[in-house]
Design a protein around this motif. Structure first.
Motif, PDB file in Angstrom:
ATOM      1  N   SER A 112       0.913  -1.126   0.112  1.00  0.00           N
ATOM      2  CA  SER A 112      -0.050   0.162   0.022  1.00  0.00           C
ATOM      3  C   SER A 112       0.876   1.267   0.059  1.00  0.00           C
ATOM      4  O   SER A 112       1.980   1.259   0.656  1.00  0.00           O
ATOM      5  N   ARG A 113       0.365   2.177  -0.635  1.00  0.00           N
ATOM      6  CA  ARG A 113       0.996   3.670  -0.397  1.00  0.00           C
ATOM      7  C   ARG A 113       0.799   4.339   0.827  1.00  0.00           C
ATOM      8  O   ARG A 113       1.392   5.543   0.889  1.00  0.00           O
ATOM      9  N   PHE A 114      -0.093   3.680   1.733  1.00  0.00           N
ATOM     10  CA  PHE A 114      -0.333   4.364   2.910  1.00  0.00           C
ATOM     11  C   PHE A 114      -0.061   3.690   4.134  1.00  0.00           C
ATOM     12  O   PHE A 114      -0.430   2.292   4.092  1.00  0.00           O
ATOM     13  N   GLN A 115       0.893   4.293   4.889  1.00  0.00           N
ATOM     14  CA  GLN A 115       1.812   3.486   5.952  1.00  0.00           C
ATOM     15  C   GLN A 115       0.664   2.803   6.818  1.00  0.00           C
ATOM     16  O   GLN A 115       0.887   1.472   7.081  1.00  0.00           O
ATOM     17  N   PRO A 116      -0.068   3.271   7.449  1.00  0.00           N
ATOM     18  CA  PRO A 116      -1.100   2.437   8.386  1.00  0.00           C
ATOM     19  C   PRO A 116      -1.718   1.091   7.420  1.00  0.00           C
ATOM     20  O   PRO A 116      -1.732   0.302   8.220  1.00  0.00           O
ATOM     21  N   CYS A 117      -1.868   1.329   6.089  1.00  0.00           N
ATOM     22  CA  CYS A 117      -2.439  -0.104   5.593  1.00  0.00           C
ATOM     23  C   CYS A 117      -1.320  -1.109   5.762  1.00  0.00           C
ATOM     24  O   CYS A 117      -1.269  -2.255   5.890  1.00  0.00           O
ATOM     25  N   ARG A 118       0.012  -0.596   5.522  1.00  0.00           N
ATOM     26  CA  ARG A 118       1.119  -1.657   5.534  1.00  0.00           C
ATOM     27  C   ARG A 118       1.282  -2.149   7.168  1.00  0.00           C
ATOM     28  O   ARG A 118       1.531  -3.353   7.224  1.00  0.00           O
ATOM     29  N   ASP A 119       0.920  -1.171   7.808  1.00  0.00           N
ATOM     30  CA  ASP A 119       0.863  -1.564   9.403  1.00  0.00           C
ATOM     31  C   ASP A 119      -0.027  -2.741   9.284  1.00  0.00           C
ATOM     32  O   ASP A 119       0.243  -3.802  10.321  1.00  0.00           O
ATOM     33  N   HIS A 120      -1.358  -2.358   9.180  1.00  0.00           N
ATOM     34  CA  HIS A 120      -2.184  -3.310   9.169  1.00  0.00           C
ATOM     35  C   HIS A 120      -2.210  -4.686   8.500  1.00  0.00           C
ATOM     36  O   HIS A 120      -2.334  -5.873   9.174  1.00  0.00           O
ATOM     37  N   ALA A 121      -1.416  -4.793   7.423  1.00  0.00           N
ATOM     38  CA  ALA A 121      -1.071  -6.008   6.652  1.00  0.00           C
ATOM     39  C   ALA A 121      -0.068  -6.867   7.613  1.00  0.00           C
ATOM     40  O   ALA A 121      -0.086  -8.104   7.683  1.00  0.00           O
ATOM     41  N   ALA A 122       0.916  -6.115   8.269  1.00  0.00           N
ATOM     42  CA  ALA A 122       1.725  -6.773   9.253  1.00  0.00           C
ATOM     43  C   ALA A 122       1.311  -7.395  10.516  1.00  0.00           C
ATOM     44  O   ALA A 122       1.468  -8.486  10.781  1.00  0.00           O
ATOM     45  N   THR A 123       0.304  -6.434  10.910  1.00  0.00           N
ATOM     46  CA  THR A 123      -0.563  -7.037  12.075  1.00  0.00           C
ATOM     47  C   THR A 123      -1.268  -8.462  11.536  1.00  0.00           C
ATOM     48  O   THR A 123      -1.334  -9.192  12.507  1.00  0.00           O
ATOM     49  N   GLU A 124      -1.897  -8.374  10.532  1.00  0.00           N
ATOM     50  CA  GLU A 124      -2.649  -9.611  10.089  1.00  0.00           C
ATOM     51  C   GLU A 124      -1.861 -10.675   9.858  1.00  0.00           C
ATOM     52  O   GLU A 124      -2.355 -11.814  10.128  1.00  0.00           O
ATOM     53  N   ASP A 125      -0.453 -10.487   9.357  1.00  0.00           N
ATOM     54  CA  ASP A 125       0.271 -11.575   9.388  1.00  0.00           C
ATOM     55  C   ASP A 125       0.614 -12.015  10.746  1.00  0.00           C
ATOM     56  O   ASP A 125       0.760 -13.475  10.967  1.00  0.00           O
TER      57      ASP A 125
END
Length: 293
Positions: A112-125
């Protein structure tokens, strides 16, 4: 016992309020940093315990007896946010929770181009690796963010923002209701939910048009270069890193990351999600904060 974290925050508080309409208060526990701010919930019979994602030891007590734990994502970005979420996930598993839930985002993706979305993806991992069933609530983009960026445009007659794209701006109240429904019906979703979104994706030009209809005054949507936006944010005291992250919401929107609409939220609510016209009407009726405050 259903545990909800961040229960004095905007989303967490509303989730608990709606959960109380479905589950006896004695089956609900909340984890807050300052229990004094949750006195109203305690008076209703909700178990209130202090806990911080920065202190795994405090979470062991806060999550005691949990069957489900809803982790409301922290208001931070980057590795610190992911680290805190991992701590909360680990504590929920250690407490014996049979399901961990998390407030994620419709655009959650490592690219994602939006940092929080990358953070959410890492949390989902981290949730996938935690060893117990999980539900990730893929919430639509909070409509309150659009209203903050829209600011006093109804007064000035213009909104100056970077180029954007359509976003399914979604009300906190609807996301809170959906979370309560899902908690009360354990296992309704396993893994990430479909996007929990409003029915229509809107650009800031669309929002300006809606506001103009409500006020009867023209509102011009002006596109400003990204660099000018960043300069304006930092000039008002916003740290450069945060300004870049905020700009990411616009670059992600114009790449179509938040344009999806899905009927799942309406199904959970039993009615159409709150539309932007309704939210704008409320926004316009709220007095502007005093200049002395």
């Amino acid at each position: 016992m259903i545990i909800v974290t961040g229960a004095t925050g905007l989303l967490g508080r509303q989730i608990v309020e709606r959960l109380l309409a479905r589950v006896p208060a004695g089956r609900i526990g909340v984890t807050v940093r300052d229990p004094r701010k949750a006195g109203t919930l305690a008076a209703q019979g909700v178990r209130v315990r202090q806990g911080s994602f920065a202190d795994a030891g405090s979470l062991a007590h806060a999550f005691e007896g949990a069957t489900q734990v809803l982790i409301v994502s922290v208001d931070l970005m980057g590795e610190e946010a992911v680290r805190l979420h991992r701590t909360a996930i680990g504590a929920a598993v250690a407490a014996g929770a049979r399901r961990v839930l998390y407030t994620s985002h419709m655009g959650a993706a490592a690219a994602s181009r939006f940092q929080p979305c990358r953070d959410h993806a890492a949390t989902e991992d981290a949730l996938r690796a935690c060893g117990v069933p999980f539900t990730s609530l893929r919430n639509g983009f909070h409509a309150s963010s659009a209203l903050r960026f829209f600011g006093d445009a109804p007064r000035t007659g213009r909104v100056d923002l970077p180029s954007d794209g359509p976003v399914t701006w979604t009300a906190h109240e609807d996301l809170a209701e959906a979370a309560a429904v899902i908690l009360a019906d354990e296992g309704r979703f396993d893994g990430p939910t479909p996007p929990l979104t409003a029915a229509r994706a809107l650009t800031y030009a669309d929002i300006a048009g809606l506001a103009a209809e409500l006020t009867g005054r023209p509102i011009t949507r002006n596109t400003v270069p990204d660099e000018r936006f960043l300069h304006g944010m930092t000039g008002h005291g916003v740290p450069a890193e945060l300004a870049e992250q905020l700009l990411g919401a616009f670059t992600a929107a114009r790449a179509g990351e938040f344009a999806t609409t899905d009927p799942t939220l309406a199904t959970l609510l039993g009615h159409a999600p709150t539309d932007m016209s309704t939210l704008l009407r409320r926004h316009l009726s709220t007095p502007a904060p005093s200049a002395a405050r």
